[in-house]
Design an enzyme around this catalytic site. Structure first.
Site, PDB file in Angstrom:
ATOM      1  N   LYS A  12       0.857  -1.190   0.000  1.00 38.78           N
ATOM      2  CA  LYS A  12       0.000   0.000   0.000  1.00 38.78           C
ATOM      3  C   LYS A  12       0.887   1.233   0.000  1.00 38.78           C
ATOM      4  O   LYS A  12       2.060   1.201   0.378  1.00 38.78           O
ATOM      5  CB  LYS A  12      -0.934   0.015   1.215  1.00 38.78           C
ATOM      6  CG  LYS A  12      -0.256   0.043   2.591  1.00 38.78           C
ATOM      7  CD  LYS A  12       0.160   1.411   3.076  1.00 38.78           C
ATOM      8  CE  LYS A  12       0.800   1.358   4.463  1.00 38.78           C
ATOM      9  NZ  LYS A  12       1.457   2.644   4.843  1.00 38.78           N
ATOM     10  N   PRO A  95      10.016  -4.776   0.968  1.00 41.72           N
ATOM     11  CA  PRO A  95      11.114  -4.561   1.914  1.00 41.72           C
ATOM     12  C   PRO A  95      10.615  -4.444   3.347  1.00 41.72           C
ATOM     13  O   PRO A  95       9.532  -3.915   3.596  1.00 41.72           O
ATOM     14  CB  PRO A  95      11.727  -3.240   1.438  1.00 41.72           C
ATOM     15  CG  PRO A  95      10.592  -2.523   0.769  1.00 41.72           C
ATOM     16  CD  PRO A  95       9.751  -3.590   0.126  1.00 41.72           C
ATOM     17  N   GLY A 101       3.640  -1.550   4.137  1.00 44.36           N
ATOM     18  CA  GLY A 101       2.646  -2.423   4.755  1.00 44.36           C
ATOM     19  C   GLY A 101       2.908  -3.904   4.696  1.00 44.36           C
ATOM     20  O   GLY A 101       1.977  -4.687   4.885  1.00 44.36           O
ATOM     21  N   GLY A 102       4.144  -4.325   4.442  1.00 46.89           N
ATOM     22  CA  GLY A 102       4.418  -5.744   4.246  1.00 46.89           C
ATOM     23  C   GLY A 102       3.907  -6.660   5.341  1.00 46.89           C
ATOM     24  O   GLY A 102       3.164  -7.607   5.079  1.00 46.89           O
ATOM     25  N   GLY A 103       4.285  -6.392   6.598  1.00 43.69           N
ATOM     26  CA  GLY A 103       3.870  -7.250   7.706  1.00 43.69           C
ATOM     27  C   GLY A 103       2.376  -7.214   7.946  1.00 43.69           C
ATOM     28  O   GLY A 103       1.746  -8.253   8.165  1.00 43.69           O
ATOM     29  N   ASP A 137      -2.510  -0.978  10.896  1.00 46.39           N
ATOM     30  CA  ASP A 137      -2.803  -0.988   9.458  1.00 46.39           C
ATOM     31  C   ASP A 137      -3.481  -2.269   8.986  1.00 46.39           C
ATOM     32  O   ASP A 137      -3.953  -2.329   7.839  1.00 46.39           O
ATOM     33  CB  ASP A 137      -1.513  -0.789   8.647  1.00 46.39           C
ATOM     34  CG  ASP A 137      -1.021   0.647   8.675  1.00 46.39           C
ATOM     35  OD1 ASP A 137      -1.778   1.526   9.140  1.00 46.39           O
ATOM     36  OD2 ASP A 137       0.114   0.894   8.243  1.00 46.39           O
TER      37      ASP A 137
END
Length: 285
Positions: A12, A95, A101-103, A137
């Protein structure tokens, strides 16, 4: 379901971020606009009857109980008293600490995916409330629509910003979100504006100057690329992005990125690729 299914875990962007107030409890009130990208990690799910949650590729140095993917699966399993299990894998492209917002996206994909394939029957709103305990998030990714957020991020309104092309780059630095929000030079009284007004204006990020002042890696990369495009910060970083009308324009600028900088080209999506794949609207099928 015994076969393995691959689900998208999209990135995102915060297309703008304004800080309108610092409350007495220390939390900052803001106005921000989230949009998904058609680029991200992949989550593999293989549902079984074992009752066990197995991570196929754990993160080195992170205990299983601290892994957001595992925590999301256990949270749903315990909340619904589900007797089924799953083998869960992740293919990482986003990354760590990039502000994309990866995790949170991984956790949301696990919640939505397992709810769908375990047939635990929670609505997206119930899943979003559940996911809030995993991270602020996570509900954005669970609900699956581009959103204008106010307050401390809990007030969400579905939104339809333009679905542009983006170049997203990750400077070689990690940024402390807490340090950014504690910085005395951070703007904290940007006037509130209506969504319609915000959508008609040029977008900026109140955190950007503080980050650029303290992290030369961000400042230098933005300055180096300024001759090609105007990049701005997403969230508190470290990722920066520039907006384009076409993929060809994005590719032309991407070709000028330094070789030691991670980056990608993606298109904005007002509906999450995960929800498109599972054909989800307001509640899981």
């Amino acid at each position: 379901m015994t076969e393995k299914i691959i689900l998208p875990s999209p990135a995102k962007l915060n297309l703008f971020l304004y800080i309108t107030n610092k409350r007495a409890d220390g939390y900052h009130e803001l106005q921000t606009l989230f949009q998904f990208l058609d680029f991200g990690d992949d989550i593999s799910l293989e549902v079984n009857e074992s009752g066990e949650i197995e991570l196929l590729n754990a993160i080195e140095g992170v205990a299983k109980e601290q892994n957001l993917i595992y925590r999301a699966a256990k949270l749903l399993q315990n909340h619904t008293a589900c007797s089924k299990g799953a083998k869960i894998g992740v293919t990482k492209r986003l990354p760590m600490g990039g502000g994309v917002g990866g995790g949170s996206s991984n956790a949301a994909t696990v919640l939505v995916g397992l709810n769908h394939f375990w047939q635990t029957g929670l609505s997206l709103e119930q899943l979003a409330e559940l996911g809030l305990s995993l991270g602020a998030d996570v509900p954005i990714f669970v609900r699956g629509f581009a959103a204008f957020a106010e307050g401390v991020g809990e007030k969400l309104v579905a939104c339809q910003p333009r679905e542009s092309w983006y170049v997203v780059l990750k400077p070689n630095v990690s940024i402390s979100t807490a340090a950014v929000f504690q910085d005395p030079n951070l703007p904290r009284n940007t006037p509130k504006r209506t969504l319609s007004r915000l959508l008609s204006e040029e977008w900026t990020n109140d955190c950007e100057k503080v980050v650029r002042d303290h992290y030369f890696e961000v400042e230098d990369l933005i300055a180096e690329l300024l001759q090609y495009a105007t990049f701005r910060l997403t969230g508190t970083g470290a990722c920066i992005f520039a907006e384009f009308e076409s993929e060809a324009e994005a590719k032309a600028v991407f070709a000028h990125k330094p070789h030691n900088i991670f980056g990608f080209i993606a298109k904005g999506q007002n509906r999450s690729p995960l929800h498109q794949m599972l054909n989800l609207t307001t509640s899981p099928q």
